[in-house]
Every structure is written in structure tokens, then in C-alpha cells.
Design a protein around this motif. Structure first.
Motif, PDB file in Angstrom:
ATOM      1  N   ALA A 179      16.003 -29.461 -66.251  1.00 55.64           N
ATOM      2  CA  ALA A 179      16.992 -30.248 -65.520  1.00 55.64           C
ATOM      3  C   ALA A 179      16.322 -31.104 -64.444  1.00 55.64           C
ATOM      4  O   ALA A 179      15.209 -30.815 -64.005  1.00 55.64           O
ATOM      5  N   PRO A 180      17.013 -32.146 -63.992  1.00 52.27           N
ATOM      6  CA  PRO A 180      16.450 -33.019 -62.958  1.00 52.27           C
ATOM      7  C   PRO A 180      16.137 -32.281 -61.662  1.00 52.27           C
ATOM      8  O   PRO A 180      16.865 -31.375 -61.252  1.00 52.27           O
ATOM      9  N   GLU A 181      15.047 -32.696 -61.031  1.00 50.36           N
ATOM     10  CA  GLU A 181      14.640 -32.152 -59.740  1.00 50.36           C
ATOM     11  C   GLU A 181      14.462 -33.299 -58.752  1.00 50.36           C
ATOM     12  O   GLU A 181      14.444 -34.476 -59.124  1.00 50.36           O
ATOM     13  N   THR A 182      14.355 -32.961 -57.471  1.00 47.04           N
ATOM     14  CA  THR A 182      14.247 -33.973 -56.431  1.00 47.04           C
ATOM     15  C   THR A 182      13.439 -33.432 -55.263  1.00 47.04           C
ATOM     16  O   THR A 182      13.341 -32.218 -55.071  1.00 47.04           O
ATOM     17  N   ASN A 183      12.859 -34.345 -54.475  1.00 44.12           N
ATOM     18  CA  ASN A 183      12.189 -33.941 -53.236  1.00 44.12           C
ATOM     19  C   ASN A 183      12.905 -34.502 -52.010  1.00 44.12           C
ATOM     20  O   ASN A 183      12.315 -34.629 -50.941  1.00 44.12           O
ATOM     21  N   LEU A 184      14.184 -34.820 -52.167  1.00 42.16           N
ATOM     22  CA  LEU A 184      14.966 -35.341 -51.041  1.00 42.16           C
ATOM     23  C   LEU A 184      15.015 -34.361 -49.875  1.00 42.16           C
ATOM     24  O   LEU A 184      15.121 -34.763 -48.716  1.00 42.16           O
ATOM     25  N   GLY A 185      14.940 -33.072 -50.181  1.00 38.94           N
ATOM     26  CA  GLY A 185      14.980 -32.071 -49.127  1.00 38.94           C
ATOM     27  C   GLY A 185      13.617 -31.669 -48.609  1.00 38.94           C
ATOM     28  O   GLY A 185      13.505 -30.737 -47.817  1.00 38.94           O
TER      29      GLY A 185
END
Length: 295
Positions: free
Chosen positions: A95-101
């Protein structure tokens, strides 16, 4: 890409949160024969520990089997044998991941959330390597279920949102009319709770490392600490030839046998957060995969 580098990348996405892209970040609809993946929740399925062995509730704790509404996962893999290392099988979904946090995390805004027996994945056989697969690995990310809480001697129904993935970036989420604005990462064990019929909500964090993740292959094919890669064996291997003419349905039966566990203050088997009883463990308690040709 060498075999050793690929292993490091997979472990990074599940445990150390480095950026990673698996074989497929999304699975679309297809008219060709496909592998269909669904979930099932079983209160009577054996309750297991992290090593895949029968488990009882720890002394001083109590637990209940929740009323499951929905679930989401962020990783799905078919493994050929008990010696197939994590990431060396057929990795069919990530699934998609992010580094926004900050640190890398599951992107909850893009999570696919399904109920029991709903289609979670549909993967054309043309995208799956032919072979015999004995094991399934699925990294669970989110659960939503009903539980009962006690307050002043009265039991009230409520809904719990449980985040068991290695790390999840949450903009906001909701339980009924209760909204939780997070705008950040939450580690494995974050939860939120709201009463069904009263305007009351709360959220919190289970202890680090307390989430149960059954892996019967711990001695031959370990998983990273802090991940939620639950492992289960087919009773008969799944054989993929590449010449399939019908869909095949893989059902992932998850044990929810006393899967919501808390530390008791009053030893009555009732979850009473108002007197300081705290959530300990929300991990699923075992995986039994099965497969059948679709009618």
C-alpha cells in the motif's frame, strides 16, 4: 537488483521505514482470471502468540473477542516454503506510504478498508510468478470493531479504531460523528474509541512492542520487530501455473479470539477505562489461509 539488496529494501519498508516501492502499489480491476483475496474473522479460531503457539491471556489482564466491522492491510506476499525469507516470495501488494509525518509511514488516507468477505485484492494471474506456495504473509494495518466498556457498573457499546501497522500517517479519522485530527505519525498500537450512543471519545497508545503478531516461521523466516506481518500456512499449497481459466479465491481467516486485551484494575473481565484499565494488545491471534476456485 541483487537478492541481498531486495531483502534489505523489504525489511526497510516494514521495520525501519526507509522509502520503498514493491512490485505493485495498487491492484486494479481485471477481466482476466485473477487471484481474489478476502478476509474472514473467527472468534473460535485458536488464539496464538508471536511464535504461532497456543496462548492464554496473561495474568493480571483480561480480553474479549470484538465484533469486527472492517480491516485494512498494507502488504501481501505468497511464500513458497518455510525457508522463504520475507520479501523473497511473490510480493503482490504494498500500500502507499508517505513521509509527511517525518519517518516513513503507511498513508492512512489511501488505505483500502473492507469488511468480511469483501474483495480486498484482485490480482491477475499474469502478474504472479508460477509456482507452489505454502504460506501467506499479510501485514495488517487497521482494524475497526465493536467492544463493550463498563462505567459505574453499566456496560455501554462502543467502537474502537485500532492502528497496528508499523507506523501510520493519519491526517484525521473518525468514528461515527467523532473526529480525531492527528496530522502526524502514530506508531503501532495507537487506538481511538467512541461510545455508540453518547458523545464521548478518547484515544491512546498501547505499549511499544506489545502487539501480538503470530509468525509460526520465526525460527526459519523471521519478521522485523514492530511490523505486523502475520503468517499462516495453506492446508494444501496454492499452485499457480499461469494457465488458470477461472478466478481463485484466497480467504484469510484471522483469529479474533480474545484479540482485544487490557490490564485490569478490577478483576471482573470488563473493560473499565474510567478506573485506569489500559489497553495492552490489539494484535490478531492467528492466520489460516485457504483457497478455492471461484464458481
Amino acid at each position: 537488483m541483487s537478492r541481498s539488496i531486495r531483502i534489505l529494501l523489504v525489511l526497510g519498508c516494514l521495520a525501519t521505514f526507509s522509502l520503498f516501492s514493491c512490485e505493485s502499489d495498487s491492484v486494479g480491476e481485471s477481466t482476466e482470471p485473477s487471484l481474489i483475496v478476502k478476509f474472514r474473522f473467527d472468534k473460535n479460531q485458536q488464539r496464538l502468540n508471536n511464535l504461532g503457539q497456543p496462548s492464554t491471556v496473561a495474568a493480571g489482564n483480561a480480553a474479549l473477542s470484538p465484533d469486527f466491522h472492517s480491516i485494512s492491510a498494507h502488504y501481501f506476499e505468497l511464500a513458497q516454503t518455510a525457508y522463504t525469507q520475507l520479501g523473497q516470495g511473490a510480493v503482490l501488494y504494498h500500500a502507499p506510504e508517505t513521509n509527511l509525518g517525518g519517518a516513513n509511514a503507511i498513508d492512512f488516507s489511501q488505505a483500502k478498508i473492507v469488511g468480511e468477505d469483501e474483495v480486498f485484492l484482485s490480482i491477475p494471474f499474469s502478474q504472479i510468478a508460477a509456482g507452489n506456495y505454502e504460506w501467506v504473509r499479510v501485514s495488517l494495518a487497521y482494524q475497526n470493531y465493536g467492544i463493550s466498556v463498563r462505567q459505574a457498573g453499566v456496560d455501554y457499546p462502543g467502537t474502537l479504531a485500532s492502528f497496528v501497522g508499523f507506523n501510520t500517517y493519519i491526517g484525521s479519522h473518525s468514528i461515527g460523528n467523532n473526529f480525531f485530527d492527528i496530522e502526524g505519525n502514530r506508531k503501532q498500537g495507537y487506538w481511538a474509541f467512541a461510545l455508540d450512543d453518547y458523545p464521548y471519545s478518547i484515544d491512546g497508545q498501547a505499549p511499544e512492542g506489545a502487539t501480538t503478531v503470530p509468525n509460526p516461521l520465526a525460527s526459519t523466516s523471521p519478521i522485523p520487530a514492530g511490523s505486523c506481518v502475520v503468517t499462516g500456512q495453506f492446508s494444501q499449497p496454492l499452485q499457480i501455473t499461469g494457465t488458470e481459466t477461472h478466478d481463485v479465491i484466497v480467504t484469510l481467516s484471522l483469529s479474533i479470539n480474545k484479540s482485544f486485551e487490557w490490564h485490569e484494575v478490577t478483576a471482573d473481565g470488563k473493560y473499565e477505562p474510567a478506573i485506569g484499565e489500559s489497553v495492552v494488545d490489539m494484535g490478531l491471534r492467528g492466520l489460516i489461509p485457504s483457497h478455492e476456485v471461484a464458481p
